[in-house]
Scaffold this motif. Structure first.
Motif, mmCIF file in Angstrom:
data_model
loop_
_atom_site.group_PDB
_atom_site.id
_atom_site.type_symbol
_atom_site.label_atom_id
_atom_site.label_comp_id
_atom_site.label_asym_id
_atom_site.label_seq_id
_atom_site.Cartn_x
_atom_site.Cartn_y
_atom_site.Cartn_z
ATOM 1 N N ILE A 155 -4.730 -1.052 -9.698
ATOM 2 C CA ILE A 155 -4.792 0.581 -10.120
ATOM 3 C C ILE A 155 -4.905 1.021 -11.538
ATOM 4 O O ILE A 155 -5.711 1.796 -11.816
ATOM 5 N N GLU A 156 -4.060 0.244 -12.294
ATOM 6 C CA GLU A 156 -4.104 0.742 -13.941
ATOM 7 C C GLU A 156 -5.386 0.293 -14.339
ATOM 8 O O GLU A 156 -5.910 1.198 -15.326
ATOM 9 N N HIS A 213 0.865 -1.305 -0.070
ATOM 10 C CA HIS A 213 0.084 -0.189 -0.088
ATOM 11 C C HIS A 213 0.825 1.323 -0.020
ATOM 12 O O HIS A 213 0.510 1.993 -0.801
ATOM 13 N N THR A 238 2.580 -6.578 -5.149
ATOM 14 C CA THR A 238 2.724 -4.929 -5.560
ATOM 15 C C THR A 238 2.439 -5.229 -7.043
ATOM 16 O O THR A 238 1.692 -4.317 -7.684
ATOM 17 N N TRP A 298 -9.145 2.777 -0.832
ATOM 18 C CA TRP A 298 -8.336 1.406 -0.377
ATOM 19 C C TRP A 298 -9.079 0.758 0.604
ATOM 20 O O TRP A 298 -9.176 1.435 1.650
ATOM 21 N N LEU A 325 0.145 6.632 -6.533
ATOM 22 C CA LEU A 325 -0.808 6.332 -7.591
ATOM 23 C C LEU A 325 -2.399 6.127 -7.124
ATOM 24 O O LEU A 325 -3.491 6.649 -7.803
ATOM 25 N N ILE A 326 -2.592 5.818 -5.920
ATOM 26 C CA ILE A 326 -3.979 5.371 -5.439
ATOM 27 C C ILE A 326 -4.385 6.803 -5.295
ATOM 28 O O ILE A 326 -5.731 7.066 -5.483
ATOM 29 N N SER A 375 2.301 2.122 -3.318
ATOM 30 C CA SER A 375 1.452 2.572 -4.258
ATOM 31 C C SER A 375 0.456 3.520 -3.954
ATOM 32 O O SER A 375 -0.410 4.082 -4.566
ATOM 33 N N VAL A 379 -1.624 -5.300 -7.195
ATOM 34 C CA VAL A 379 -2.019 -4.128 -6.837
ATOM 35 C C VAL A 379 -1.842 -3.046 -7.838
ATOM 36 O O VAL A 379 -2.959 -2.430 -8.106
ATOM 37 N N GLY A 380 -0.608 -3.034 -8.465
ATOM 38 C CA GLY A 380 -0.418 -2.107 -9.616
ATOM 39 C C GLY A 380 -1.267 -2.314 -10.771
ATOM 40 O O GLY A 380 -1.963 -1.384 -11.202
#
Length: 314
Positions: free
Chosen positions: A208-209, A164, A201, A178, A170-171, A167, A204-205
């Motif tokens: 996000i994308e 977390h 990660t 989240w 970006l969040i 990232s 999670v990435g």
């Protein structure tokens, strides 16, 4: 024959093609899923398969073993090529980032606003390329079986918190919500922490994308229902989702759901393949539940300290 069985365990194109050849020749490939040991594929003569003389069968197996050796040589050459090219690209890109930061910080003179934006664009793009190169290098090392596990006992909640933190910017930029849920009294994981952090990660990435602005991401950790001595970690999002026909394909090397040049989301197509390799090294499983237009849920399993009868570290 052992090497042949190990090779056929993969889901890469060469293994798929060899399995098709074996099927046409009257063999049956049996996959046994022993919990915690991954998938094993054994070569058997089909009960309903046409009779094949021993000499003919030996010839077919020999041909397959020759083809296997050739494919292995090609795979090694590919991994070595990727490693060499990636290494040569990383050095000048690192220099570009360094000198770009020197310019941005005004160490060689002040920049106006337009110049500063241009330099920052160069830095950001170079860092993105460096990230892709690191991904390719990691894939090359996993393909060459040059990665070892450094197992330790650690709370999975700490890994989720680290993912977390890495990232967070970006969040915030996309205004995503989240949420973290960790089961009470969850035993510590018994695994390679750095590699698990890499897997998490990556997931999670991706979340996000592929999640629109103001969507939500939820990361959870609990005991695995199939075997409570194992942990199940999941990353759920409210993103664009994945069609069921692509659920297996996205874990293959260089796979892209949208491979067109005009695609909105870019990358090497190696992130999930590397994640799968890392989880399988731990004897775990990784998968996805998703429907196009209704978000995704990626999950993976890990051994806890209870798997080998270990006790929690004080």
């Amino acid at each position: 024959m052992i090497e042949l069985q190990l090779f056929l365990r993969g889901d890469h194109e060469e293994a798929v093609r060899l399995r098709e050849v074996l099927g046409r020749e009257g063999f049956v490939l049996k996959r046994s899923l022993d919990r915690g040991e991954g998938a094993e594929i054994r070569l058997l003569e089909g009960a309903d398969a046409p009779h094949v003389e021993d000499e003919e069968k030996a010839r077919q197996i020999e041909e397959l073993e020759v083809a296997l050796r050739e494919l292995r040589n090609l795979d090694v050459a590919k991994s070595q090529f990727l490693a060499n090219v990636s290494h040569e690209l990383r050095t000048p890109l690192t220099a570009i980032v360094t000198y770009g930061e020197v310019l941005r910080d005004g160490l060689l003179g002040e920049l106006n606003d337009r110049q500063g934006e241009a330099v920052q664009s160069v830095i950001s793009s170079s860092r993105q390329l460096l990230g892709m190169i690191e991904e390719i290098l990691t894939y090359a090392r996993t393909g060459a079986r040059a990665i070892d596990l450094e197992a330790s006992n650690f709370p999975i909640g700490g890994v989720i918190e680290s993912a977390h933190e890495m990232s967070a910017s970006l969040i915030r930029k996309k205004g995503l919500n989240w949420e973290t849920t960790v089961e009470v009294e969850l035993p510590s994981a018994s695994a390679d922490r750095d590699k698990i952090l890499h897997v998490l990660t990556n997931l999670v990435g991706n979340a996000i994308e592929f999640t629109p602005a103001h969507g939500h991401i939820r990361v959870s950790a609990r005991r695995w229902e199939t075997d409570p001595a194992w942990l199940c970690i999941a990353v759920e999002d409210s993103g664009i989702g994945i069609d069921a026909q692509h659920h297996e394909m996205i874990f293959r090397e260089f796979a892209q759901v949208d491979s067109s040049r005009s695609r909105q989301h870019h990358g090497t197509g190696l992130g999930l393949a590397i994640a799968r390799n890392f989880i399988q090294l731990h004897g775990g499983q990784i998968g996805v539940d998703s429907e196009l237009g209704h978000g995704s849920r990626f999950f993976f399993t890990l051994p806890s300290v209870e798997v080998n009868g270990l006790s929690e570290e004080p």
